[in-house]
Design a protein around this motif. Structure first.
Motif, PDB file in Angstrom:
ATOM      1  N   ALA A 279     -54.260  25.946   0.949  1.00 16.78           N
ATOM      2  CA  ALA A 279     -53.132  26.782   1.334  1.00 16.78           C
ATOM      3  C   ALA A 279     -53.382  28.174   0.790  1.00 16.78           C
ATOM      4  O   ALA A 279     -54.091  28.354  -0.207  1.00 16.78           O
ATOM      5  CB  ALA A 279     -51.825  26.214   0.793  1.00 16.78           C
ATOM      6  N   ALA A 280     -52.797  29.177   1.442  1.00 18.69           N
ATOM      7  CA  ALA A 280     -52.956  30.565   0.996  1.00 18.69           C
ATOM      8  C   ALA A 280     -51.660  31.318   1.252  1.00 18.69           C
ATOM      9  O   ALA A 280     -50.930  31.025   2.202  1.00 18.69           O
ATOM     10  CB  ALA A 280     -54.121  31.239   1.718  1.00 18.69           C
ATOM     11  N   ARG A 281     -51.405  32.298   0.394  1.00 23.02           N
ATOM     12  CA  ARG A 281     -50.204  33.100   0.571  1.00 23.02           C
ATOM     13  C   ARG A 281     -50.433  34.489  -0.020  1.00 23.02           C
ATOM     14  O   ARG A 281     -51.040  34.628  -1.086  1.00 23.02           O
ATOM     15  CB  ARG A 281     -49.002  32.445  -0.116  1.00 23.02           C
ATOM     16  CG  ARG A 281     -47.649  33.093   0.222  1.00 23.02           C
ATOM     17  CD  ARG A 281     -46.517  32.259  -0.364  1.00 23.02           C
ATOM     18  NE  ARG A 281     -46.500  30.912   0.184  1.00 23.02           N
ATOM     19  CZ  ARG A 281     -45.880  30.580   1.313  1.00 23.02           C
ATOM     20  NH1 ARG A 281     -45.246  31.510   2.011  1.00 23.02           N
ATOM     21  NH2 ARG A 281     -45.901  29.334   1.729  1.00 23.02           N
TER      22      ARG A 281
ATOM     23  N   THR B  59     -49.386  19.953 -12.017  1.00 18.33           N
ATOM     24  CA  THR B  59     -48.182  19.150 -11.765  1.00 18.33           C
ATOM     25  C   THR B  59     -47.680  19.227 -10.330  1.00 18.33           C
ATOM     26  O   THR B  59     -46.917  18.345  -9.909  1.00 18.33           O
ATOM     27  CB  THR B  59     -47.031  19.582 -12.697  1.00 18.33           C
ATOM     28  OG1 THR B  59     -46.713  20.969 -12.479  1.00 18.33           O
ATOM     29  CG2 THR B  59     -47.415  19.373 -14.162  1.00 18.33           C
ATOM     30  N   VAL B  60     -48.066  20.234  -9.573  1.00 20.76           N
ATOM     31  CA  VAL B  60     -47.586  20.379  -8.195  1.00 20.76           C
ATOM     32  C   VAL B  60     -48.702  19.952  -7.254  1.00 20.76           C
ATOM     33  O   VAL B  60     -49.698  20.673  -7.070  1.00 20.76           O
ATOM     34  CB  VAL B  60     -47.140  21.830  -7.901  1.00 20.76           C
ATOM     35  CG1 VAL B  60     -46.584  21.927  -6.487  1.00 20.76           C
ATOM     36  CG2 VAL B  60     -46.098  22.287  -8.920  1.00 20.76           C
ATOM     37  N   ALA B  61     -48.564  18.786  -6.657  1.00 18.73           N
ATOM     38  CA  ALA B  61     -49.662  18.205  -5.886  1.00 18.73           C
ATOM     39  C   ALA B  61     -49.890  18.908  -4.555  1.00 18.73           C
ATOM     40  O   ALA B  61     -51.038  19.081  -4.125  1.00 18.73           O
ATOM     41  CB  ALA B  61     -49.405  16.718  -5.649  1.00 18.73           C
ATOM     42  N   ASP B  62     -48.829  19.300  -3.870  1.00 18.68           N
ATOM     43  CA  ASP B  62     -48.966  19.890  -2.540  1.00 18.68           C
ATOM     44  C   ASP B  62     -49.458  21.333  -2.639  1.00 18.68           C
ATOM     45  O   ASP B  62     -48.821  22.164  -3.307  1.00 18.68           O
ATOM     46  CB  ASP B  62     -47.625  19.860  -1.819  1.00 18.68           C
ATOM     47  CG  ASP B  62     -47.716  20.487  -0.437  1.00 18.68           C
ATOM     48  OD1 ASP B  62     -48.464  19.964   0.404  1.00 18.68           O
ATOM     49  OD2 ASP B  62     -47.053  21.526  -0.217  1.00 18.68           O
ATOM     50  N   PRO B  63     -50.588  21.693  -2.002  1.00 18.89           N
ATOM     51  CA  PRO B  63     -51.103  23.061  -2.111  1.00 18.89           C
ATOM     52  C   PRO B  63     -50.111  24.134  -1.658  1.00 18.89           C
ATOM     53  O   PRO B  63     -50.005  25.196  -2.286  1.00 18.89           O
ATOM     54  CB  PRO B  63     -52.356  23.042  -1.223  1.00 18.89           C
ATOM     55  CG  PRO B  63     -52.807  21.625  -1.249  1.00 18.89           C
ATOM     56  CD  PRO B  63     -51.534  20.810  -1.281  1.00 18.89           C
ATOM     57  N   GLU B  64     -49.377  23.879  -0.572  1.00 22.77           N
ATOM     58  CA  GLU B  64     -48.414  24.874  -0.092  1.00 22.77           C
ATOM     59  C   GLU B  64     -47.337  25.142  -1.130  1.00 22.77           C
ATOM     60  O   GLU B  64     -46.983  26.295  -1.393  1.00 22.77           O
ATOM     61  CB  GLU B  64     -47.782  24.399   1.220  1.00 22.77           C
ATOM     62  CG  GLU B  64     -48.720  24.374   2.417  1.00 22.77           C
ATOM     63  CD  GLU B  64     -48.970  25.757   2.993  1.00 22.77           C
ATOM     64  OE1 GLU B  64     -48.368  26.736   2.495  1.00 22.77           O
ATOM     65  OE2 GLU B  64     -49.777  25.858   3.939  1.00 22.77           O
TER      66      GLU B  64
ATOM     67  N   ALA C  45     -47.585  24.606  -4.313  1.00 21.80           N
ATOM     68  CA  ALA C  45     -48.192  25.192  -5.509  1.00 21.80           C
ATOM     69  C   ALA C  45     -48.371  26.695  -5.370  1.00 21.80           C
ATOM     70  O   ALA C  45     -48.024  27.458  -6.283  1.00 21.80           O
ATOM     71  CB  ALA C  45     -49.535  24.511  -5.794  1.00 21.80           C
ATOM     72  N   VAL C  46     -48.914  27.152  -4.233  1.00 25.92           N
ATOM     73  CA  VAL C  46     -49.108  28.605  -4.091  1.00 25.92           C
ATOM     74  C   VAL C  46     -47.763  29.328  -4.049  1.00 25.92           C
ATOM     75  O   VAL C  46     -47.634  30.444  -4.581  1.00 25.92           O
ATOM     76  CB  VAL C  46     -49.963  28.951  -2.847  1.00 25.92           C
ATOM     77  CG1 VAL C  46     -51.377  28.447  -3.004  1.00 25.92           C
ATOM     78  CG2 VAL C  46     -49.349  28.450  -1.571  1.00 25.92           C
ATOM     79  N   GLN C  47     -46.754  28.714  -3.452  1.00 29.08           N
ATOM     80  CA  GLN C  47     -45.438  29.355  -3.436  1.00 29.08           C
ATOM     81  C   GLN C  47     -44.865  29.466  -4.849  1.00 29.08           C
ATOM     82  O   GLN C  47     -44.283  30.497  -5.216  1.00 29.08           O
ATOM     83  CB  GLN C  47     -44.469  28.576  -2.544  1.00 29.08           C
ATOM     84  CG  GLN C  47     -43.098  29.247  -2.405  1.00 29.08           C
ATOM     85  CD  GLN C  47     -43.200  30.659  -1.839  1.00 29.08           C
ATOM     86  OE1 GLN C  47     -43.687  30.842  -0.726  1.00 29.08           O
ATOM     87  NE2 GLN C  47     -42.756  31.656  -2.601  1.00 29.08           N
ATOM     88  N   GLN C  48     -45.044  28.426  -5.654  1.00 27.67           N
ATOM     89  CA  GLN C  48     -44.552  28.501  -7.025  1.00 27.67           C
ATOM     90  C   GLN C  48     -45.291  29.557  -7.837  1.00 27.67           C
ATOM     91  O   GLN C  48     -44.699  30.244  -8.667  1.00 27.67           O
ATOM     92  CB  GLN C  48     -44.651  27.128  -7.696  1.00 27.67           C
ATOM     93  CG  GLN C  48     -43.634  26.127  -7.192  1.00 27.67           C
ATOM     94  CD  GLN C  48     -43.431  24.964  -8.151  1.00 27.67           C
ATOM     95  OE1 GLN C  48     -43.731  25.051  -9.347  1.00 27.67           O
ATOM     96  NE2 GLN C  48     -42.915  23.859  -7.634  1.00 27.67           N
ATOM     97  N   LEU C  49     -46.590  29.712  -7.587  1.00 28.05           N
ATOM     98  CA  LEU C  49     -47.353  30.739  -8.294  1.00 28.05           C
ATOM     99  C   LEU C  49     -46.864  32.139  -7.906  1.00 28.05           C
ATOM    100  O   LEU C  49     -46.707  33.014  -8.765  1.00 28.05           O
ATOM    101  CB  LEU C  49     -48.841  30.582  -7.993  1.00 28.05           C
ATOM    102  CG  LEU C  49     -49.500  29.325  -8.575  1.00 28.05           C
ATOM    103  CD1 LEU C  49     -50.905  29.149  -8.022  1.00 28.05           C
ATOM    104  CD2 LEU C  49     -49.537  29.378 -10.102  1.00 28.05           C
TER     105      LEU C  49
ATOM    106  N   LEU D 171     -55.498  28.320  -2.655  1.00 22.49           N
ATOM    107  CA  LEU D 171     -55.690  27.110  -3.458  1.00 22.49           C
ATOM    108  C   LEU D 171     -56.323  26.029  -2.594  1.00 22.49           C
ATOM    109  O   LEU D 171     -55.964  25.875  -1.421  1.00 22.49           O
ATOM    110  CB  LEU D 171     -54.338  26.646  -4.010  1.00 22.49           C
ATOM    111  CG  LEU D 171     -54.332  25.488  -5.009  1.00 22.49           C
ATOM    112  CD1 LEU D 171     -53.186  25.646  -5.988  1.00 22.49           C
ATOM    113  CD2 LEU D 171     -54.199  24.149  -4.282  1.00 22.49           C
ATOM    114  N   ALA D 172     -57.242  25.279  -3.176  1.00 22.76           N
ATOM    115  CA  ALA D 172     -57.904  24.210  -2.428  1.00 22.76           C
ATOM    116  C   ALA D 172     -58.125  22.994  -3.310  1.00 22.76           C
ATOM    117  O   ALA D 172     -58.551  23.116  -4.463  1.00 22.76           O
ATOM    118  CB  ALA D 172     -59.246  24.682  -1.878  1.00 22.76           C
ATOM    119  N   ASP D 173     -57.827  21.822  -2.765  1.00 21.95           N
ATOM    120  CA  ASP D 173     -58.177  20.548  -3.381  1.00 21.95           C
ATOM    121  C   ASP D 173     -59.424  20.011  -2.683  1.00 21.95           C
ATOM    122  O   ASP D 173     -59.497  20.010  -1.440  1.00 21.95           O
ATOM    123  CB  ASP D 173     -57.038  19.543  -3.224  1.00 21.95           C
ATOM    124  CG  ASP D 173     -55.800  19.935  -4.024  1.00 21.95           C
ATOM    125  OD1 ASP D 173     -55.973  20.507  -5.102  1.00 21.95           O
ATOM    126  OD2 ASP D 173     -54.682  19.670  -3.546  1.00 21.95           O
ATOM    127  N   VAL D 174     -60.396  19.557  -3.453  1.00 25.19           N
ATOM    128  CA  VAL D 174     -61.618  18.981  -2.892  1.00 25.19           C
ATOM    129  C   VAL D 174     -61.380  17.492  -2.682  1.00 25.19           C
ATOM    130  O   VAL D 174     -61.099  16.758  -3.622  1.00 25.19           O
ATOM    131  CB  VAL D 174     -62.816  19.201  -3.826  1.00 25.19           C
ATOM    132  CG1 VAL D 174     -64.079  18.609  -3.219  1.00 25.19           C
ATOM    133  CG2 VAL D 174     -63.007  20.693  -4.114  1.00 25.19           C
TER     134      VAL D 174
END
Length: 347
Positions: A123-125, A309-314, A316-320, A337-340
């Motif tokens: 995800a990216a923002r 702690t935030v599993a969903d990439p979308e 997570a980037v919003q929280q950051l 952010l990317a999960d491999v």
């Protein structure tokens, strides 16, 4: 009390007199006294133990700024600090070993051996922040490319660099060819731009189980692996150089009036080239790329909390982005952010 001259002290602790004079200037190892007439330095025998520790740390390559932190800590915490430094060294050495292995195989004409097909769930923002009137940050993420850029002089500068990376086909290139192609692509993306237009760039390009990292400027890349967060890029800034030399502490660098002064960026006239690294990804890794609009105002422990702690990439980037804005949002913010994860097996 017996004093030691700088020459005798140097021989006893394993540091040169030149190094001792530098460490005096940096207030890392101060002499007991300096003769007001001759300027000659004198040391107490009990100063030998910390000086020998400095000599050992320098011998294994610990930067002066990290040595300062070790010396300031009690023994148990100093041991933890040195352990953390060595884990980072091992991670970087592994990355270089991966590149050497792939280059040797390429030179010998051997086909690359993939340890497993991997893909990126990402995800990216990009966000204006709360102060700027224009957003010059760019964030991009897909299954093969993760990138952030912080442009200046034109809102399109960062986007042009990322577009150049999207045009590179990693499957058609060997490891050495891939890195050369990335270097050429990003530098050509700004070749015809005016002198006052440029961008930082931090990007990961995926090819099988390999990730190619391209980095220039002060955007950053972090790796969360097995619960630990590592910064895997080095800022190309004046204050980072001063921190590396031990002339500034990280806390002083954060408030330094020239903290945003870049030593390297992508421009038509800049002599600096991007850092290029190829390494093997692991399933379960999580990568964060961000502009300084996030890293300059949100502490790494808070980044670690969100990433772990935030599993969903979308989400997570919003929280950051929200964390950066709650800290005042003084700059544009870009996060990718990317999960491999393992790729679906072929039918």
């Amino acid at each position: 009390m017996t004093e030691l001259t700088i020459g005798a002290f140097a021989r006893a602790c394993g540091l040169s007199a030149k190094a001792l004079r530098l460490y005096d200037e940096l207030e890392l190892l101060r002499p007991d006294r300096v003769d007001r007439v001759s300027g000659y330095r004198y040391y107490r025998p009990e100063q030998l133990e910390p000086a020998r520790l400095v000599a050992h740390l320098r011998r294994i390559g610990v930067p002066l700024a990290r040595i300062r932190r070790v010396l300031e800590l009690p023994p148990d915490l100093a041991a933890d600090e040195l352990t953390a430094y060595w884990r980072q060294v091992l991670a970087e050495t592994t990355a270089r070993q991966d590149l050497v292995t792939h280059l040797v195989d390429h030179l010998r004409g051997r086909p690359p051996v993939l340890t497993g097909a991997l893909t990126l769930r990402c995800a990216a923002r990009s966000d204006l922040g709360r102060v700027r009137e224009r957003n010059d940050d760019t964030a991009y993420a897909d299954a093969g490319l993760l990138a952030v850029a912080d442009g200046y002089g034109s809102p399109s500068a960062g986007g042009a660099a990322i577009a150049a990376l999207r045009a590179v086909d990693p499957t058609a290139l060997g490891p050495g060819g891939l890195l050369n192609a990335l270097d050429q692509a990003v530098r050509e993306s700004v070749a015809d731009t005016p002198e006052d237009i440029g961008t930082t760039l931090t990007a990961l390009l995926a090819c099988g189980d390999q990730l190619a990292l391209v980095h220039i400027g002060d955007s950053r890349a972090y790796l969360l692996r097995e619960g630990e967060l590592f910064r895997i890029t080095h800022d190309h800034t004046l204050v980072q150089t001063m921190v590396d030399e031990g002339r500034l502490t990280p806390a002083e660098a954060a408030s330094h009036p020239q903290r945003t002064l870049l030593l390297r960026a992508l421009t038509s006239t800049a002599p600096g080239r991007p850092d290029l690294t190829l390494f093997t990804a692991r399933a379960g890794d999580r990568y964060l790329l961000c502009s300084d609009g996030l890293s300059a105002v949100v502490r790494e422990e808070h980044l670690h909390t969100v990433l772990s702690t935030v599993a969903d990439p979308e989400r997570a980037v919003q929280q950051l982005v929200d964390l950066a804005n709650r800290a005042g949002g003084p700059d544009n913010i870009a996060c990718a952010l990317a999960d491999v994860i393992p790729s679906d097996p072929a039918p």
